[in-house]
Design an enzyme around this catalytic site. Structure first.
Site, short mmCIF file in Angstrom:
data_model
loop_
_atom_site.label_atom_id
_atom_site.label_comp_id
_atom_site.label_asym_id
_atom_site.label_seq_id
_atom_site.Cartn_x
_atom_site.Cartn_y
_atom_site.Cartn_z
N HIS A 102 0.88 -0.79 -0.10
CA HIS A 102 0.46 0.20 0.25
C HIS A 102 0.75 1.19 -0.03
O HIS A 102 2.09 1.22 -0.11
CB HIS A 102 -1.01 0.11 1.73
CG HIS A 102 0.04 0.35 2.76
ND1 HIS A 102 0.58 -1.26 3.20
CD2 HIS A 102 0.13 0.62 3.29
CE1 HIS A 102 0.67 0.01 3.83
NE2 HIS A 102 0.92 0.87 4.20
N ASP A 104 0.54 5.17 1.67
CA ASP A 104 -0.63 5.81 2.58
C ASP A 104 -0.89 6.91 2.07
O ASP A 104 -0.63 7.80 1.26
CB ASP A 104 0.17 6.34 4.35
CG ASP A 104 1.26 5.09 4.55
OD1 ASP A 104 0.51 3.62 5.13
OD2 ASP A 104 2.23 5.15 5.51
N HIS A 257 4.89 0.35 0.09
CA HIS A 257 5.58 -0.33 1.31
C HIS A 257 4.70 -1.80 1.75
O HIS A 257 3.82 -1.76 1.78
CB HIS A 257 5.50 0.74 2.43
CG HIS A 257 4.31 1.68 3.49
ND1 HIS A 257 4.41 3.15 2.70
CD2 HIS A 257 3.73 1.33 4.12
CE1 HIS A 257 3.31 3.18 3.28
NE2 HIS A 257 3.25 2.07 4.40
N ARG A 272 5.61 6.90 14.00
CA ARG A 272 5.25 7.28 13.15
C ARG A 272 5.46 8.60 13.01
O ARG A 272 4.46 9.96 13.60
CB ARG A 272 4.21 6.30 12.50
CG ARG A 272 4.56 6.71 10.83
CD ARG A 272 3.26 6.20 10.11
NE ARG A 272 2.22 6.94 9.34
CZ ARG A 272 1.46 6.87 8.59
NH1 ARG A 272 1.38 5.39 8.81
NH2 ARG A 272 0.11 7.06 8.54
C1 OGA Z 1 2.64 3.09 7.99
C2 OGA Z 1 3.56 1.47 8.11
C3 OGA Z 1 5.21 -0.61 8.38
C4 OGA Z 1 5.68 -1.02 8.88
O1 OGA Z 1 3.32 3.52 8.92
O2 OGA Z 1 2.22 3.59 7.51
O3 OGA Z 1 2.73 0.82 7.04
O4 OGA Z 1 6.41 -1.71 8.62
N1 OGA Z 1 4.10 0.66 8.27
O5 OGA Z 1 5.41 -1.27 10.25
MN MN Z 2 1.63 2.73 6.29
#
Ligand code: OGA
Ligand code: MN
Length: 282
Positions: A102, A104, A257, A272
């Site tokens: 996906h 974001d 990712h 994040r």
């Molecule tokens: C995000 C996600 C990836 C991860 O935070 O948007 O997809 O490896 N995380 O945690």
């Molecule tokens: Mn993500």
């Protein structure tokens, strides 16, 4: 600031990813280093930093040196820091956040630029993240398909993922909230001109893209499925192995990712911070 004169940027693959060494992200960045980092970000689409030791305040300061912070509507925030979203999986939880390809925020008409994901606790093994270069994917298509895609727009939405009617695996629900805010629908070109690199990028994804504008879901599915198959090819991806203190800073407009969920029974805790982006055009 002398320590800053010698950062090194080492590409992970020809398509994307670079490890940046020689930088302590707690320190303010001077213009020269910030310029080098911006150039590396534009070229490599995801930057990896190792062995950082950041408080939430220091993480926020680094993010603010880059741009304006986007406060995520759906993720639980770190207590006391609404700007920092928690990406958590506990030992007794089965499902992880982001466990499929996906990008974001494509459901926003002005999608977030990217995210700075900082590892606080990671499993002894597993829990890697994959990133894919969506400009490399576009470049790999035939000229005929490229030309067709360049005339199309796609409709994206947050409703079916974060909304009240979302069909989510049960144990994710405690880590996401605010379902009533999941009302975003956005239309973007299927092929965008990347705002930093100027490269053409395939900008559809399996999580949030609903259909091609003016096409039904059924009509859209074969084309989108083909594009998703191409984008998932390992040649277009890089795999990041986390350690506590690692940071990945990816560009949502240039990459997909995928958070691997191969660490059952272990805790993984990430912080994040997401940055505001800009309108996307052809
Ligand atoms: C995000 C996600 C990836 C991860 O935070 O948007 O997809 O490896 N995380 O945690
Ligand atoms: Mn993500």
């Amino acid at each position: 600031m002398a320590a800053y004169q010698h950062i090194t940027v080492e590409a992970c693959t020809d398509h994307l990813g670079a490890e940046v060494a020689g930088l302590d992200l707690r320190q303010p960045l001077n213009d020269e280093v910030l310029g080098e980092l911006r150039a590396a970000y534009s070229q490599h689409s995801v930057l990896f930093f190792r062995d950082q030791d950041l408080t939430p305040e220091e993480h926020i300061r680094f993010a603010q040196s880059w741009g304006e912070i986007n406060i995520n509507r759906f993720f639980t925030a770190v207590e006391g820091y609404p700007q920092v979203a928690e990406v958590r999986k506990e030992p007794d939880q089965q499902v992880n956040i982001g466990g499929g390809w996906h990008t974001d925020h494509s459901y926003d008409q002005i999608p977030a630029l990217g995210s700075m994901l900082y590892a606080r606790q990671v499993p002894p093994r597993g829990g890697d993240t994959l990133f894919a270069s969506m400009s490399a994917v576009f470049d790999g298509l035939s000229d005929g398909l490229k030309a067709t895609l360049e005339g199309l727009n796609a409709v994206h939405s947050s409703r079916h993922v974060f909304g009240a009617a979302a069909n989510r695996p049960g144990d994710l629900n405690s880590r996401l909230g605010n379902a009533e805010a999941a009302t975003q629908d956005a239309i973007h070109p299927v092929v965008i001109r990347h705002p930093l690199s100027g490269r053409k990028v395939l900008y559809v994804n399996p999580a949030f893209t609903r259909h091609i504008e003016g096409w039904t879901d059924l009509e859209s599915a074969p084309l989108l499925t083909y594009l998703y198959q191409q984008a998932g090819r390992p040649e277009y991806s890089v795999r990041f192995r986390w350690q506590p203190g690692s940071m990945a800073f990816w560009d949502n407009r240039a990459t997909w990712h995928y958070a691997l969920n191969d660490y059952q029974g272990e805790r993984r805790l990430m912080h994040r911070i997401t940055l505001e982006g800009c309108e996307l055009g052809r």
